[in-house]
Design an enzyme around this catalytic site. Structure first.
Site, mmCIF file in Angstrom:
data_model
loop_
_atom_site.group_PDB
_atom_site.id
_atom_site.type_symbol
_atom_site.label_atom_id
_atom_site.label_comp_id
_atom_site.label_asym_id
_atom_site.label_seq_id
_atom_site.Cartn_x
_atom_site.Cartn_y
_atom_site.Cartn_z
ATOM 1 C CD GLU A 157 -2.830 -1.253 2.586
ATOM 2 O OE1 GLU A 157 -2.679 -0.323 3.226
ATOM 3 O OE2 GLU A 157 -3.571 -2.025 2.483
ATOM 4 C CG HIS A 207 -6.110 -0.196 4.938
ATOM 5 N ND1 HIS A 207 -4.832 -1.098 5.195
ATOM 6 C CD2 HIS A 207 -6.710 -0.555 5.869
ATOM 7 C CE1 HIS A 207 -4.833 -1.617 6.335
ATOM 8 N NE2 HIS A 207 -5.974 -1.312 6.694
HETATM 9 P P1 NAI Z 1 -11.060 -10.771 15.155
HETATM 10 O O1 NAI Z 1 -9.905 -11.681 15.944
HETATM 11 O O2 NAI Z 1 -12.210 -10.547 16.009
HETATM 12 O O3 NAI Z 1 -11.460 -12.111 14.254
HETATM 13 C C1 NAI Z 1 -10.900 -13.000 13.304
HETATM 14 C C2 NAI Z 1 -11.397 -14.260 13.257
HETATM 15 O O4 NAI Z 1 -10.585 -15.044 12.162
HETATM 16 C C3 NAI Z 1 -11.297 -15.009 14.448
HETATM 17 O O5 NAI Z 1 -12.531 -15.620 14.846
HETATM 18 C C4 NAI Z 1 -10.311 -16.274 13.970
HETATM 19 O O6 NAI Z 1 -10.518 -17.398 15.038
HETATM 20 C C5 NAI Z 1 -10.439 -16.438 12.848
HETATM 21 N N1 NAI Z 1 -9.352 -17.087 12.093
HETATM 22 C C6 NAI Z 1 -7.980 -16.742 12.453
HETATM 23 N N2 NAI Z 1 -7.391 -17.577 11.417
HETATM 24 C C7 NAI Z 1 -8.087 -17.962 10.544
HETATM 25 C C8 NAI Z 1 -7.902 -19.044 9.601
HETATM 26 N N3 NAI Z 1 -6.807 -19.440 9.097
HETATM 27 N N4 NAI Z 1 -9.080 -19.498 8.941
HETATM 28 C C9 NAI Z 1 -10.300 -18.931 9.109
HETATM 29 N N5 NAI Z 1 -10.619 -18.232 10.278
HETATM 30 C C10 NAI Z 1 -9.495 -18.036 10.954
HETATM 31 O O7 NAI Z 1 -10.748 -9.732 14.117
HETATM 32 P P2 NAI Z 1 -11.599 -8.727 13.654
HETATM 33 O O8 NAI Z 1 -11.885 -7.315 14.502
HETATM 34 O O9 NAI Z 1 -12.796 -9.173 13.141
HETATM 35 O O10 NAI Z 1 -10.832 -8.148 12.282
HETATM 36 C C11 NAI Z 1 -10.548 -9.034 11.187
HETATM 37 C C12 NAI Z 1 -9.751 -8.567 10.065
HETATM 38 O O11 NAI Z 1 -9.968 -7.122 9.822
HETATM 39 C C13 NAI Z 1 -8.316 -8.295 10.870
HETATM 40 O O12 NAI Z 1 -7.388 -8.862 9.707
HETATM 41 C C14 NAI Z 1 -8.195 -6.958 10.951
HETATM 42 O O13 NAI Z 1 -6.624 -6.340 10.706
HETATM 43 C C15 NAI Z 1 -8.948 -6.356 9.808
HETATM 44 N N6 NAI Z 1 -9.253 -4.899 9.802
HETATM 45 C C16 NAI Z 1 -9.331 -4.111 8.724
HETATM 46 C C17 NAI Z 1 -9.774 -2.797 8.854
HETATM 47 C C18 NAI Z 1 -9.880 -2.180 7.642
HETATM 48 O O14 NAI Z 1 -9.821 -0.950 7.597
HETATM 49 N N7 NAI Z 1 -9.911 -2.732 6.496
HETATM 50 C C19 NAI Z 1 -10.159 -2.189 10.031
HETATM 51 C C20 NAI Z 1 -10.360 -3.182 11.102
HETATM 52 C C21 NAI Z 1 -9.982 -4.573 11.049
#
Ligand code: NAI
Length: 409
Positions: A269, A292
Site C-alpha cells: 500500500e 484501506h
Molecule cells: P477478530 O480477531 O475478531 O476475528 C478474526 C477471526 O478470524 C477469528 O474468529 C479467528 O478465529 C479467525 N481466523 C483466524 N485464522 C483463521 C483461518 N486461518 N481461517 C479461518 N478463520 C481464521 O478480528 P476482527 O476484529 O474481526 O478483524 C478481522 C480483520 O479485519 C483483521 O485482519 C483486521 O486487521 C482487519 N481490519 C481491517 C480494517 C480495515 O480498515 N480494512 C479495520 C479493522 C480491522
C-alpha cells in the site's frame, strides 16, 4: 525504578497525532487537566523533552516508541495507541519498564461491516462497472448479471468481531449466511458453519474475508481457492492485504470466473496520499478499490478516542490492565475506603512472599490482593487500610526486582 502516587492535577497527559477530542474529554471529565495535545507527531527532540515529565502518552500510528525513547520518559505510566495496530511501540521494552500499552481493537468493527455490506449490494447489481462506463459516456441499461441480495448466500471467512457483524447485517437483507473459522464459534442469528473452507467457497454467492494476518491466512485465496469458487461469485477483502493473491484474483477477473470484487487492503500500500497506488486491479471496472478505509469513519475515530482514554483513566485511577496488549491482565474492582498499592516487578520466584513479609512486618491489614504474571513481569495489587499505607509503600519500593510502584488513594 519508578514510584508514583495519584494526584490528578500533577498527572501530565500527552495526546499526539490529532487524536479525536473525545479522548481529551474523557480525561477532563474525570478530573485530569494537565493535558498537552498536538495535531501531528512531534520531532524527536521535542518528543523527548515533552515526555521527560509525562505520565501518560497517547499516539496513533506515526510516533515510534522505541526502547531508546523510553529512556527519556522516566515517569511514563502507560501508553494508549489510539488505533488498532501496536507495531509502532516496542512492546517488550515497555513491558520490562512496567508500562502497559492499550489500543482499540474493536472500535471500528461496525464501520468495516457497513462498508462490506454496501459493497456486496453494489457488486451484485454490477454498479461499479456501470458507473465507470457512465463516467466515460457509455449507457449500460441492462439487467444482465444484476441481482438482489435477498436469498443469496454470503460466505464469511473469519467469524470474529467483524465477520459476525457482517453476518447479522446481511441476514437483515434476507441473505443466507455461512462461515468458516478455525475456532469453534457461536453462530449468531441463523448463520451456520460451513463444513470446510472449500465447501464455503463452492456454495457462496459472495465470499468476504475477515481473518487476521497469519502464516495460515497468507494467500488463503490463491489459484486453487479461486478454482473452488462458485462461477459468477463476488469476492470481498477488507481484512489484510496478504490474504488474497492479487495475481490469481486478476486472472479470475480476466477469465470472468467472478462477477466482481471489492478490495480495501493490498500487499503493498502507498505510504502516503502523495504516493501513486499501483495494482494490476486498476484495469478492472468491476472491482471496487478503496484505500484501506474500511475502519475510517468519524464514528470509529470518536469511539477509539473514548475506548483508549477510558482504559488509560481506569489504569490511572484503579490499576486495571484489562485488555492491555503487552502486560499481565488484571481486572480490578473499585477500592473505596482503602489504599491500593500496585507493585510491578521482574517475574522471579519469591517476590510475592517478600511483598507480604513487608505488610506483615508493618502490621498492615490486607483487605484484598490480586496477582497476575507473565514470563517477564509480575503485577501485584494490594488493597490495605489507609492508616498504614505510606510506611509499607516506602519499604516495598526497596524489594529487589521492583520495576515500578504506585499508590492509588
Ligand atoms: P477478530 O480477531 O475478531 O476475528 C478474526 C477471526 O478470524 C477469528 O474468529 C479467528 O478465529 C479467525 N481466523 C483466524 N485464522 C483463521 C483461518 N486461518 N481461517 C479461518 N478463520 C481464521 O478480528 P476482527 O476484529 O474481526 O478483524 C478481522 C480483520 O479485519 C483483521 O485482519 C483486521 O486487521 C482487519 N481490519 C481491517 C480494517 C480495515 O480498515 N480494512 C479495520 C479493522 C480491522
Amino acid at each position: 525504578m519508578q514510584t508514583e502516587s495519584l494526584d490528578k492535577n500533577k498527572i501530565k497527559i500527552v495526546l499526539l497525532e490529532g487524536i479525536h477530542p473525545s479522548a481529551e474529554k474523557v480525561f477532563r471529565d474525570d478530573g485530569y487537566n494537565n493535558i498537552i495535545t498536538a495535531p501531528k507527531s512531534l520531532p524527536e527532540a521535542e518528543l523527548k523533552s515533552t515526555l521527560s515529565d509525562a505520565h501518560f502518552l497517547g499516539i496513533r500510528s506515526r510516533t515510534q516508541v522505541t526502547a531508546e525513547l523510553l529512556e527519556h520518559a522516566p515517569k511514563l505510566n502507560a501508553i494508549g495507541c489510539f488505533c488498532i495496530g501496536t507495531n509502532q511501540v516496542d512492546l517488550t521494552a515497555t513491558k520490562i519498564k512496567g508500562i502497559p500499552v492499550f489500543n482499540a481493537p474493536f472500535a471500528n468493527t461496525r464501520s468495516v461491516a457497513e462498508l462490506v455490506l454496501a459493497e456486496l449490494i453494489l457488486l451484485l447489481r454490477g454498479v461499479p462497472q456501470k458507473s465507470a462506463a457512465a463516467h466515460r459516456g457509455e449507457w449500460q441499461k441492462s439487467a444482465t448479471n444484476s441481482y438482489e441480495t435477498r436469498g443469496k448466500t454470503l460466505g464469511i471467512v473469519g467469524y470474529g468481531h467483524i465477520g459476525t457483524q457482517v453476518g447479522i447485517l446481511a441476514e437483515s437483507l434476507g441473505m443466507q449466511v455461512q462461515y468458516f473459522d478455525i475456532e469453534n464459534k457461536l453462530a449468531l442469528g441463523n448463520a451456520r458453519p460451513a463444513d470446510s473452507y472449500q465447501q464455503l467457497l463452492s456454495t457462496s454467492d459472495v465470499v468476504s474475508f475477515h481473518v487476521p494476518e497469519t502464516p495460515e491466512t497468507k494467500n488463503m485465496m490463491d489459484k486453487t481457492a479461486f478454482e473452488h469458487l462458485k462461477e459468477g461469485a463476488i469476492l470481498i477483502n477488507a481484512s489484510r492485504g496478504t490474504v488474497v493473491d492479487i495475481e490469481s484474483l486478476s486472472l479470475a477477473l480476466s477469465n470472468q470466473k467472478i462477477l466482481g470484487a471489492a478490495i480495501d487492503v493490498f500487499p503493498n500500500e502507498p505510504k502516503s496520499n502523495q504516493e501513486e497506488f499501483l495494482s494490476p486491479l486498476r484495469e478492472f471496472d468491476n472491482v471496487i478499490l478503496t484505500p484501506h478505509i474500511g475502519g475510517s469513519t468519524k464514528e470509529a475515530q470518536a469511539n477509539i478516542g473514548i475506548e483508549v482514554s477510558e482504559k488509560l483513566v481506569k489504569y490511572s485511577n484503579n490499576g486495571s490492565t484489562l485488555s492491555s496488549v503487552n502486560f499481565p491482565e488484571a481486572a480490578l474492582p473499585s477500592h473505596a475506603g482503602k489504599h491500593r498499592i500496585c507493585h510491578i516487578h521482574k517475574n522471579a520466584p519469591g517476590v510475592l512472599a517478600k511483598i507480604n513479609e513487608v505488610f506483615s512486618s508493618k502490621s498492615v491489614n490486607i483487605s484484598a490482593q490480586y496477582l497476575q504474571t507473565d514470563e517477564a513481569v509480575g503485577y501485584v495489587v494490594t488493597d490495605i487500610d489507609q492508616t498504614s499505607s505510606d510506611k509499607a509503600f516506602e519499604v516495598l519500593r526497596q524489594i529487589p526486582g521492583t520495576i515500578r510502584t504506585r499508590i492509588l488513594y
